[in-house]
Design an enzyme around this catalytic site. Structure first.
Site, short mmCIF file in Angstrom:
data_model
loop_
_atom_site.label_atom_id
_atom_site.label_comp_id
_atom_site.label_asym_id
_atom_site.label_seq_id
_atom_site.Cartn_x
_atom_site.Cartn_y
_atom_site.Cartn_z
N HIS A 1 -12.57 4.17 -48.39
CA HIS A 1 -12.65 2.32 -48.12
C HIS A 1 -13.42 2.33 -49.86
O HIS A 1 -13.99 3.25 -50.72
CB HIS A 1 -12.71 1.42 -46.88
CG HIS A 1 -14.15 1.37 -46.76
ND1 HIS A 1 -15.53 1.17 -47.82
CD2 HIS A 1 -14.58 1.87 -45.41
CE1 HIS A 1 -16.39 1.22 -46.41
NE2 HIS A 1 -15.87 1.62 -45.58
N HIS B 1 -17.14 3.04 -49.80
CA HIS B 1 -17.55 4.39 -50.03
C HIS B 1 -16.98 5.06 -51.52
O HIS B 1 -17.17 6.09 -52.65
CB HIS B 1 -16.71 5.76 -49.29
CG HIS B 1 -16.41 5.24 -48.16
ND1 HIS B 1 -15.40 5.41 -47.05
CD2 HIS B 1 -17.52 5.44 -47.32
CE1 HIS B 1 -16.29 5.30 -45.63
NE2 HIS B 1 -16.88 5.30 -46.11
N CYS C 1 -27.35 2.75 -30.29
CA CYS C 1 -26.11 2.05 -30.50
C CYS C 1 -25.35 3.46 -31.00
O CYS C 1 -26.04 4.61 -31.53
CB CYS C 1 -26.10 0.96 -31.91
SG CYS C 1 -24.75 0.66 -32.57
N CYS D 1 -23.90 3.46 -34.70
CA CYS D 1 -25.25 3.70 -35.33
C CYS D 1 -26.35 5.26 -35.87
O CYS D 1 -27.04 5.98 -36.74
CB CYS D 1 -27.28 2.53 -35.59
SG CYS D 1 -25.96 0.93 -35.94
N CYS E 1 -27.16 -4.80 -31.54
CA CYS E 1 -27.29 -3.93 -32.78
C CYS E 1 -27.14 -4.90 -33.74
O CYS E 1 -26.21 -5.77 -34.02
CB CYS E 1 -26.41 -2.87 -33.31
SG CYS E 1 -26.37 -2.04 -34.35
N LYS F 1 -19.72 -8.63 -45.59
CA LYS F 1 -19.02 -7.06 -46.04
C LYS F 1 -18.37 -6.41 -45.24
O LYS F 1 -17.32 -6.95 -44.15
CB LYS F 1 -20.62 -6.73 -45.14
CG LYS F 1 -20.86 -5.17 -45.54
CD LYS F 1 -21.58 -4.76 -43.96
CE LYS F 1 -21.36 -3.05 -44.06
NZ LYS F 1 -22.80 -2.63 -42.61
N LYS G 1 -14.76 -1.86 -41.26
CA LYS G 1 -14.62 -1.30 -40.05
C LYS G 1 -13.12 -2.71 -39.71
O LYS G 1 -12.53 -2.78 -39.21
CB LYS G 1 -14.05 -0.13 -39.41
CG LYS G 1 -14.10 0.74 -39.87
CD LYS G 1 -13.88 2.08 -38.64
CE LYS G 1 -15.28 2.33 -38.01
NZ LYS G 1 -15.55 2.89 -36.92
#
Length: 652
Positions: A22, A25, A130, A133, A147, A299, A302
């Site tokens: 995305h 990246h 988590c 993470c 988290c 932000k 996903k």
């Protein structure tokens, strides 16, 4: 061995293969690619590494959900990253996968070395975990039982695992970061890590039992466990070079730099240096950290449905326009907001109007008026041409200084200032008028040469940023082969060079959704100029709501201001404190735009301000001016200039 001073080894993170590529990246990879292209242009020995991270809980869970094996999922999604980078024209030298034997070999060798050195021990641990993470969180880090990154409930896990003695390196790490102030940059992230290191550093769990997770690299000294994903993934930067002792490692590793997003600062700034120190390997030179891209202030993640669609806009507008927008829009280290509207605005103003029109205009003038008939002859040139030559040399210095700090926005600003200078040179010299007077033939030839040389220079300097457009410019000027920074020295264009017309470099995009907006000044920034009346909250300059006379408008001093810093005003939801440059001493403005702009979005922008207002105190801050903005139906946009005018330029 290659001279280390001329070696440039740069890595992106290796991207997790639980989902598709995305915008986030793509930005990291394009930023790294731009740096690599610049250093190749400068003649450095460059190695650019990217790849995919393919082990761990998330991959196993995603594969199970998809009904495929972890390897099949990794193969499919790793290929998607490769294909995306190819489509974006990323010129990486290597692409590593953590499922490759070459990586496994080096990871296990380093683990064995640390085990034999007593740096790893078996112990019990219980904590809140988590899976997103793939790490345990301390009570201090947990937010409302969730988290802090994923905002999902944590799961208590208690198990026997192997631990790396990371805590023993805390004092060394703090001393190293303090001794090397540019090790982690920008400075805000260095300060963040030093703040974290004020608390005791815990030892790091570096394994997961196979009964719970089988998808990973087995520990070489206990095959009932696999390696914790971060202890596996970080080593890719070394394993891709063959590991210690390999000639490629010995050549490139001493010059290593990493570029990452801010969400993975902790593993790269704490885990990784301690791992390298324990393994007896040199530390990287720089950790370069960029901010988040947001969509509508949120932000990229996903949970945002259009994160992939933002990247897909490269297909609509082209790779160069996409590259330019994200490199120019984000101040490296700060967050930036992405929108198609802003991309189109940059494309039309900077690429189509400024650069594209200049290239079309200049090549047409050269072709129509006789071509490049003479070289750069010092006796023929005047002050205008000498000024262009001096400015080109300054651009080379400015770009080098900016890119040393990953300041892509600053580098592009310097190049676009030169574009503006060349456009101004055309308007001033008027070659079409010179062509009508045969006695001005020599002067016309000098002007045409300066214009051709300006485009040749831009065709070189734009190579890292707009590789396709730069190539088209060079081809139009009869330049062949790969350029070098040494070629950017003024005066290299040969007399008799065959020039072709270059048009449509960046076709303008029609924006059919424009509205007639009310133009006003934002916030309760300052009082009107002395002796004038008007509302403090909104000074309307034009629009159907409040017609103004020429004399009214003439009383306002409108200037271009570059935003240097922006920050929220404490206890105010609407106000931002801005430090701006109007070409002289910086001044402070308070603007009521906090509900429409994040501070990071404004830094580096050239905005329009009312500069001759009497100072006024707002929330205890003295404001010296007012920012102009347009608004309609609750939406507000700060007015910016569509060319790179210098701070302080008067709006007429």
């Amino acid at each position: 061995m290659t001279d280390r001073a001329r070696v440039f080894y740069l890595t992106t993170p290796i991207y997790y293969v639980n989902d598709r590529p995305h915008l986030g990246h793509a930005y990291t990879t394009i930023a790294a690619d731009t740096m690599a292209r610049y250093h190749r242009l400068a003649g450095d020995d460059v190695w650019l590494l990217t790849g995919t991270d393919e082990h761990g809980d998330k991959i196993a869970q995603a594969a199970a959900k998809a009904g495929v094996t972890p390897q099949a999922l990794a193969d499919r999604n790793s290929a998607a990253f490769r294909e995306t980078w190819n489509a974006l024209g990323i010129a990486n030298d290597d692409f590593i996968r953590t499922t490759e034997p070459r990586h496994t070999k080096v990871v296990q060798a380093i683990l064995q070395t640390l085990w034999e050195a007593g740096e790893i021990y078996l112990g019990n641990y219980g904590g809140q975990y988590c899976f997103g993470c793939e790490r345990f969180y301390t009570e201090k880090e947990i937010v409302d039982g969730k988290c802090p990154d994923h905002q999902t409930p944590l799961q208590w896990i208690e198990e026997e695992n192997y631990f790396f003695k990371m805590s023993k390196y805390q004092a060394w790490l703090v001393e190293t970061i303090e001794r090397q102030p540019d090790l982690i940059r920008p400075e805000r992230y260095r300060n963040e890590i030093l703040g974290f290191l004020r608390d005791p550093l815990q030892d790091l769990s570096i394994s997961r039992p196979k009964r719970r997770l089988n998808w990973g690299i087995p520990l070489p000294f206990d095959d009932k466990y696999v390696t914790y994903v971060w202890f596996d993934a970080l080593i890719n930067y070394v394993s891709a070079l063959g590991g210690p002792g390999d000639p490629r490692f010995e050549t490139y590793w001493p010059s290593a730099q990493h570029v990452i997003a801010k969400d993975i600062v902790k593993p790269h700034a704490i885990y990784w240096p301690c791992m390298l120190k324990a393994a007896g390997l040199p530390l990287y030179r720089h950790l370069n950290v960029h901010g988040y891209w947001t969509l509508g202030g949120r932000k990229i993640s996903k949970s945002v449905g259009n994160l992939v669609e933002a990247l897909a806009l490269k297909d609509t507008y082209g790779n160069d326009a996409f590259r330019y927008f994200i490199l120019r829009e984000m101040v490296f280290g700060l967050d930036a907001d992405f929108s198609e509207e802003a991309l189109v605005g940059r494309l039309n103003a900077d690429l189509a109007n400024d650069l594209g029109n200049l290239v079309s205009r200049v090549t047409t003038l050269i072709v129509n008026f006789g071509g490049i008939r003479r070289g750069w002859q010092a006796g023929d040139v005047g002050e205008l041409e000498t000024r262009l030559e001096r400015r080109s040399a300054q651009v080379i210095r400015d770009v080098a200084a900016a890119l040393d700090e990953f300041a892509f926005q600053r580098a592009l600003t310097a190049i676009w200032a030169f574009v503006g200078s060349v456009n101004g040179y055309v308007d001033t010299t008027q070659p079409w008028a010179l062509a009508k007077d045969e006695t001005q033939r020599t002067r016309l030839d000098v002007v045409l040469y300066a214009l051709g040389e300006s485009l040749r220079f831009l065709g070189i300097m734009l190579t890292p940023f707009l590789p396709d457009a730069a190539t088209k410019i060079r081809v139009g000027l009869g330049q062949s082969g790969e350029p070098t920074l040494a070629d950017a020295v003024w005066g290299r264009l040969a007399a008799g060079t065959r020039v072709q017309k270059v048009s449509g470099l960046f076709p303008r995009v029609d924006d059919k959704n424009k509205s007639d907006l009310e133009i006003g000044a934002t916030g309760t920034s300052s009082r009107p100029p002395s002796g004038q009346s008007g509302p403090a909250a909104l000074v309307t300059i034009a629009g159907p709501a409040a017609p103004a006379t020429i004399s009214d408008v003439g009383k306002l001093e409108l200037r271009v201001a570059e935003v240097l810093t922006a920050e929220p005003v404490p206890k105010s939801k609407k106000l931002l404190k801005l430090t701006v440059s109007l070409g002289g001493e910086p001044r402070t403005l308070v603007a009521g735009i906090a509900e429409h702009y994040a501070p990071a979005e404004l830094v580096g922008k050239k905005v329009v301000v009312v500069a001759n207002l009497e100072p006024v105190k707002l929330m205890g801050i003295e404001s010296n001016g007012m920012v102009l903005a347009a608004s309609i139906e609750g939406k507000l946009a700060v007015l910016t200039v569509d060319r790179d005018l210098p701070p302080g330029a008067t709006i007429t």
